[in-house]
Design a protein around this motif. Structure first.
Motif, short mmCIF file in Angstrom:
data_model
loop_
_atom_site.label_atom_id
_atom_site.label_comp_id
_atom_site.label_asym_id
_atom_site.label_seq_id
_atom_site.Cartn_x
_atom_site.Cartn_y
_atom_site.Cartn_z
N VAL A 49 0.83 -1.13 -0.23
CA VAL A 49 0.06 0.01 -0.03
C VAL A 49 0.97 1.15 0.12
O VAL A 49 1.74 1.27 0.74
N ALA A 50 0.62 2.10 -0.63
CA ALA A 50 1.62 3.32 -1.16
C ALA A 50 1.58 4.26 -0.06
O ALA A 50 2.79 4.70 0.47
N LEU A 51 0.67 4.42 0.71
CA LEU A 51 0.48 5.55 1.66
C LEU A 51 1.12 6.75 1.32
O LEU A 51 1.79 7.42 2.21
N ALA A 52 0.65 7.20 0.36
CA ALA A 52 1.35 8.41 -0.32
C ALA A 52 -0.01 9.34 -0.50
O ALA A 52 -1.07 9.10 -0.78
N VAL A 53 0.48 10.80 -0.37
CA VAL A 53 -0.44 11.61 -0.47
C VAL A 53 0.21 12.74 -1.72
O VAL A 53 1.66 13.11 -1.60
N ASP A 54 -0.28 13.10 -2.60
CA ASP A 54 0.40 14.06 -3.78
C ASP A 54 1.44 13.38 -4.26
O ASP A 54 2.39 13.87 -4.37
N GLY A 55 1.54 12.15 -4.39
CA GLY A 55 2.63 11.33 -4.95
C GLY A 55 3.72 11.39 -3.83
O GLY A 55 4.81 10.32 -4.26
N GLU A 56 3.81 11.48 -3.02
CA GLU A 56 4.93 11.32 -1.77
C GLU A 56 4.65 10.61 -0.44
O GLU A 56 3.30 10.66 -0.06
N MET A 57 5.02 9.53 -0.56
CA MET A 57 4.96 8.61 0.60
C MET A 57 4.97 9.53 2.15
O MET A 57 5.86 10.24 2.35
#
Length: 141
Positions: A49-57
């Protein structure tokens, strides 16, 4: 001839909890919840799961920091309610429920994928599940 006089003993119950109990409890539960939520985030991230917001983890330390801040805010709310409320326990539980729900809003709104949304909301709920009951017990004195 000897004279004996009865001795009068009195017993004063002292509070079992020291006055610094709330700060100690807040720090302790904050550290415990921070460790658990960080571990949960690490497991979820390791599962893909990426757990990223706006492409940043989101950094794992961010989970620990924000969880600890949430515990401190909860401890401050408990301290204020203890001094100023006639029903602090009920008010604290209401405030905690509302603040937990509000803390989930960015987790629902910002990440692009459903898995990240669910994982982030889960970390908020895990933190609240650990922190709220412990702090609420501080109001049972």
């Amino acid at each position: 001839m000897s004279i004996s006089t009865p001795t009068l003993t009195t017993s004063h119950r002292q509070s079992v909890r020291p006055t610094s109990s709330l700060p100690r409890t807040t720090v302790g539960v904050g550290l415990a919840a921070a460790a658990v939520t960080t571990a949960a985030a690490a497991v979820v991230h390791a599962a893909g799961v990426a757990l990223a917001v706006d492409g940043e983890m989101i950094p794992l330390a961010g989970f620990a920091q924000m969880t600890f801040v949430g515990a401190v805010v909860g401890g401050l709310i408990v301290a204020v309610l203890k001094r100023r409320s006639t029903d602090p326990h009920r008010l604290f539980l209401r405030a905690a429920a509302v603040l937990t729900a509000l803390s989930c809003v960015p987790s629902i709104a910002l990440p692009p994928d459903v898995a990240s949304k669910l994982a982030l909301v889960a970390t908020h709920l895990i933190a609240a599940t650990i922190i709220v009951p412990v702090l609420a017990r501080q109001l049972d004195d």
